[in-house]
Write a protein that holds these residues in place. Sequence first.
Motif, PDB file in Angstrom:
ATOM      1  N   LYS A 129       0.867  -1.188   0.000  1.00  0.00           N
ATOM      2  CA  LYS A 129       0.000   0.000   0.000  1.00  0.00           C
ATOM      3  C   LYS A 129       0.900   1.234   0.000  1.00  0.00           C
ATOM      4  O   LYS A 129       1.973   1.210   0.618  1.00  0.00           O
ATOM      5  CB  LYS A 129      -0.836   0.036   1.285  1.00  0.00           C
ATOM      6  CG  LYS A 129      -1.869  -1.053   1.384  1.00  0.00           C
ATOM      7  CD  LYS A 129      -2.531  -0.970   2.752  1.00  0.00           C
ATOM      8  CE  LYS A 129      -3.431  -2.155   2.962  1.00  0.00           C
ATOM      9  NZ  LYS A 129      -3.960  -2.190   4.333  1.00  0.00           N
ATOM     10  N   PRO A 130       0.472   2.341  -0.645  1.00  0.00           N
ATOM     11  CA  PRO A 130       1.334   3.532  -0.693  1.00  0.00           C
ATOM     12  C   PRO A 130       1.857   3.988   0.677  1.00  0.00           C
ATOM     13  O   PRO A 130       3.020   4.348   0.790  1.00  0.00           O
ATOM     14  CB  PRO A 130       0.425   4.592  -1.321  1.00  0.00           C
ATOM     15  CG  PRO A 130      -0.510   3.813  -2.165  1.00  0.00           C
ATOM     16  CD  PRO A 130      -0.743   2.514  -1.448  1.00  0.00           C
ATOM     17  N   THR A 131       0.987   3.930   1.705  1.00  0.00           N
ATOM     18  CA  THR A 131       1.430   4.379   3.042  1.00  0.00           C
ATOM     19  C   THR A 131       2.580   3.498   3.549  1.00  0.00           C
ATOM     20  O   THR A 131       3.565   3.998   4.087  1.00  0.00           O
ATOM     21  CB  THR A 131       0.283   4.301   4.058  1.00  0.00           C
ATOM     22  OG1 THR A 131      -0.478   3.131   3.802  1.00  0.00           O
ATOM     23  CG2 THR A 131      -0.605   5.516   3.990  1.00  0.00           C
ATOM     24  N   PHE A 140      -1.030  11.065   2.941  1.00  0.00           N
ATOM     25  CA  PHE A 140      -1.751   9.792   2.867  1.00  0.00           C
ATOM     26  C   PHE A 140      -2.420   9.449   4.187  1.00  0.00           C
ATOM     27  O   PHE A 140      -3.502   8.895   4.218  1.00  0.00           O
ATOM     28  CB  PHE A 140      -0.819   8.669   2.405  1.00  0.00           C
ATOM     29  CG  PHE A 140      -0.650   8.651   0.922  1.00  0.00           C
ATOM     30  CD1 PHE A 140      -1.555   7.969   0.116  1.00  0.00           C
ATOM     31  CD2 PHE A 140       0.364   9.356   0.297  1.00  0.00           C
ATOM     32  CE1 PHE A 140      -1.427   7.980  -1.268  1.00  0.00           C
ATOM     33  CE2 PHE A 140       0.507   9.375  -1.077  1.00  0.00           C
ATOM     34  CZ  PHE A 140      -0.398   8.678  -1.863  1.00  0.00           C
ATOM     35  N   THR A 167      -5.578  11.140   4.557  1.00  0.00           N
ATOM     36  CA  THR A 167      -6.634  10.449   3.813  1.00  0.00           C
ATOM     37  C   THR A 167      -7.324   9.450   4.723  1.00  0.00           C
ATOM     38  O   THR A 167      -8.532   9.330   4.758  1.00  0.00           O
ATOM     39  CB  THR A 167      -6.029   9.683   2.607  1.00  0.00           C
ATOM     40  OG1 THR A 167      -5.224  10.570   1.879  1.00  0.00           O
ATOM     41  CG2 THR A 167      -7.094   9.103   1.729  1.00  0.00           C
ATOM     42  N   ARG A 174      -1.074   0.083  -8.551  1.00  0.00           N
ATOM     43  CA  ARG A 174      -0.327   0.255  -7.303  1.00  0.00           C
ATOM     44  C   ARG A 174       1.176   0.378  -7.580  1.00  0.00           C
ATOM     45  O   ARG A 174       1.872   1.193  -6.976  1.00  0.00           O
ATOM     46  CB  ARG A 174      -0.598  -0.909  -6.347  1.00  0.00           C
ATOM     47  CG  ARG A 174       0.014  -0.645  -4.985  1.00  0.00           C
ATOM     48  CD  ARG A 174      -0.424  -1.630  -3.957  1.00  0.00           C
ATOM     49  NE  ARG A 174      -1.648  -1.212  -3.296  1.00  0.00           N
ATOM     50  CZ  ARG A 174      -2.266  -1.941  -2.380  1.00  0.00           C
ATOM     51  NH1 ARG A 174      -1.801  -3.120  -2.049  1.00  0.00           N
ATOM     52  NH2 ARG A 174      -3.356  -1.501  -1.803  1.00  0.00           N
ATOM     53  N   VAL A 230       1.646   3.891  -8.867  1.00  0.00           N
ATOM     54  CA  VAL A 230       1.584   4.882  -7.771  1.00  0.00           C
ATOM     55  C   VAL A 230       2.895   4.866  -6.988  1.00  0.00           C
ATOM     56  O   VAL A 230       3.507   5.914  -6.744  1.00  0.00           O
ATOM     57  CB  VAL A 230       0.381   4.589  -6.832  1.00  0.00           C
ATOM     58  CG1 VAL A 230       0.466   5.427  -5.554  1.00  0.00           C
ATOM     59  CG2 VAL A 230      -0.935   4.860  -7.539  1.00  0.00           C
ATOM     60  N   ASN A 274      -0.865  13.213  -3.241  1.00  0.00           N
ATOM     61  CA  ASN A 274      -1.845  12.118  -3.143  1.00  0.00           C
ATOM     62  C   ASN A 274      -3.159  12.484  -3.837  1.00  0.00           C
ATOM     63  O   ASN A 274      -3.834  11.628  -4.408  1.00  0.00           O
ATOM     64  CB  ASN A 274      -2.093  11.723  -1.675  1.00  0.00           C
ATOM     65  CG  ASN A 274      -2.866  12.758  -0.920  1.00  0.00           C
ATOM     66  OD1 ASN A 274      -2.746  13.949  -1.202  1.00  0.00           O
ATOM     67  ND2 ASN A 274      -3.665  12.343   0.036  1.00  0.00           N
ATOM     68  N   LEU A 325      -5.099  10.379  -6.850  1.00  0.00           N
ATOM     69  CA  LEU A 325      -6.502   9.960  -6.729  1.00  0.00           C
ATOM     70  C   LEU A 325      -7.374  10.545  -7.837  1.00  0.00           C
ATOM     71  O   LEU A 325      -8.185   9.847  -8.441  1.00  0.00           O
ATOM     72  CB  LEU A 325      -7.061  10.351  -5.354  1.00  0.00           C
ATOM     73  CG  LEU A 325      -6.422   9.652  -4.144  1.00  0.00           C
ATOM     74  CD1 LEU A 325      -7.002  10.192  -2.841  1.00  0.00           C
ATOM     75  CD2 LEU A 325      -6.619   8.149  -4.210  1.00  0.00           C
ATOM     76  N   ILE A 335      -9.888   1.959  -6.650  1.00  0.00           N
ATOM     77  CA  ILE A 335      -9.002   3.056  -6.184  1.00  0.00           C
ATOM     78  C   ILE A 335      -8.705   2.871  -4.695  1.00  0.00           C
ATOM     79  O   ILE A 335      -7.569   3.061  -4.251  1.00  0.00           O
ATOM     80  CB  ILE A 335      -9.638   4.451  -6.422  1.00  0.00           C
ATOM     81  CG1 ILE A 335      -9.936   4.671  -7.910  1.00  0.00           C
ATOM     82  CG2 ILE A 335      -8.716   5.563  -5.921  1.00  0.00           C
ATOM     83  CD1 ILE A 335     -10.643   5.985  -8.239  1.00  0.00           C
ATOM     84  N   ALA A 342      -4.999   2.589  -3.234  1.00  0.00           N
ATOM     85  CA  ALA A 342      -4.480   3.541  -2.235  1.00  0.00           C
ATOM     86  C   ALA A 342      -4.340   2.911  -0.849  1.00  0.00           C
ATOM     87  O   ALA A 342      -3.646   3.457   0.009  1.00  0.00           O
ATOM     88  CB  ALA A 342      -5.385   4.760  -2.164  1.00  0.00           C
ATOM     89  N   LEU A 351     -12.234   7.193   1.115  1.00  0.00           N
ATOM     90  CA  LEU A 351     -11.898   7.608  -0.253  1.00  0.00           C
ATOM     91  C   LEU A 351     -12.964   8.551  -0.808  1.00  0.00           C
ATOM     92  O   LEU A 351     -12.654   9.584  -1.407  1.00  0.00           O
ATOM     93  CB  LEU A 351     -11.763   6.369  -1.150  1.00  0.00           C
ATOM     94  CG  LEU A 351     -11.442   6.678  -2.601  1.00  0.00           C
ATOM     95  CD1 LEU A 351      -9.974   7.010  -2.771  1.00  0.00           C
ATOM     96  CD2 LEU A 351     -11.811   5.518  -3.503  1.00  0.00           C
TER      97      LEU A 351
END
Lengths: 201, 165
Positions: A102-104, A195, A198, B63, B66, B116, B120, B133, B137, B144
């Motif tokens: 995951k990006p985080t 993030f 978010t 992913r 990203v 970010n 998105l 998505i 993420a 989201l």
Amino acid sequence: MKDFDELKSIWSGQQISHQINFEDLKKEIKSRKKAFGNKLLLEVTGMSILSMMLIGIAIYGDFRLWSSQLSILVLLVACLYYIGSQISHFKYIQKDDSFLQKPTEYIVYLKHYKNKRFLFNTTRYLIFSITATIAFTLYLIEFYFFNPIWHSLLALIFEIIWVVFCWKIMKFYREREQQSLTEIIDSLEKLQTQFNSTEEA
Amino acid sequence: MVDKEVVFQDIFKANSRKIFHLCYGYTGDKNTANDLMQDTFIKVWQNLDKFRNQANVSTWIYRIAVNTCLSWLRTEKRQAKDELNEKIIDTQPEVTSDKHAQVAQLYKCIALLEENERILITLVLDEVPYNEIATIAGISEGNLRVKIHRIKHKLTDLYNRYERL
């Protein structure tokens, strides 16, 4: 005044496209794989040849003191350490699938990776410099006992220059790397905040 | 090997356009976006075996894209946001029609968003489903939706403000 749906229709009508075709991509994959493999092979082969030469010198060299043979052994250990670290790094890269996280989590990984690489590079350089200095010092003993004094003096001057050079290079490298590392970590922390916000939203 | 190449080619054909949009939206620079897209697909190739049994291959590719964008700063000293925006204005292709001008304007506004948010919103604009998505993420769909609602407003405001100038 446009609403979001109108922006979406502008977006879907865009003609901007990438400039990479599939055949070029395949060529790039092959060339990168080859370049990386060649680099690793060259480094390991170079160090292996040096190691073999050192073993040869240790066995057939006309040394009068055991300290000189020990100096060769110390250099040999440094070479083997270098080969080992290169191979382990290669294996690590091959296995690495961190970009699937995951990006985080990936941002956290990047921060750790950066720190780890910095420590690894500086430690590796430090170990190499120290072992080489120890090896020169050990060989200097034989120089002192069995050569004219001016030879010993020249060797000592060379060693002092070597130590100063290593220290200066190390200092320069650390400062440069540290600055770049700080910048990257700052950017990564900014991203992490974004993030995380978010998650909290 | 041939089978792997065929699968890879299909994946490339199906996803390259959207991946490019994502990279372009994130970096605001066409050449860098091409490089990041290329890096993304090289990673896809290297890990193709891991994708074989995945239900939705595109989610995995997004992913990777990203994370490739996020790690862009690992190798590239990124420019400050203002400089980046200037660059977008300077490097936009010659505006030949209203449509091109609008697209250029849209990219310029996306560049004003946070990193970010850029990621998105490009996924939303490319009509990637919300649940996908959220998986990309790594956040819940509820979170989201809230975030996207905010970004949509922000982007629309920016666009309209620039259009009035």
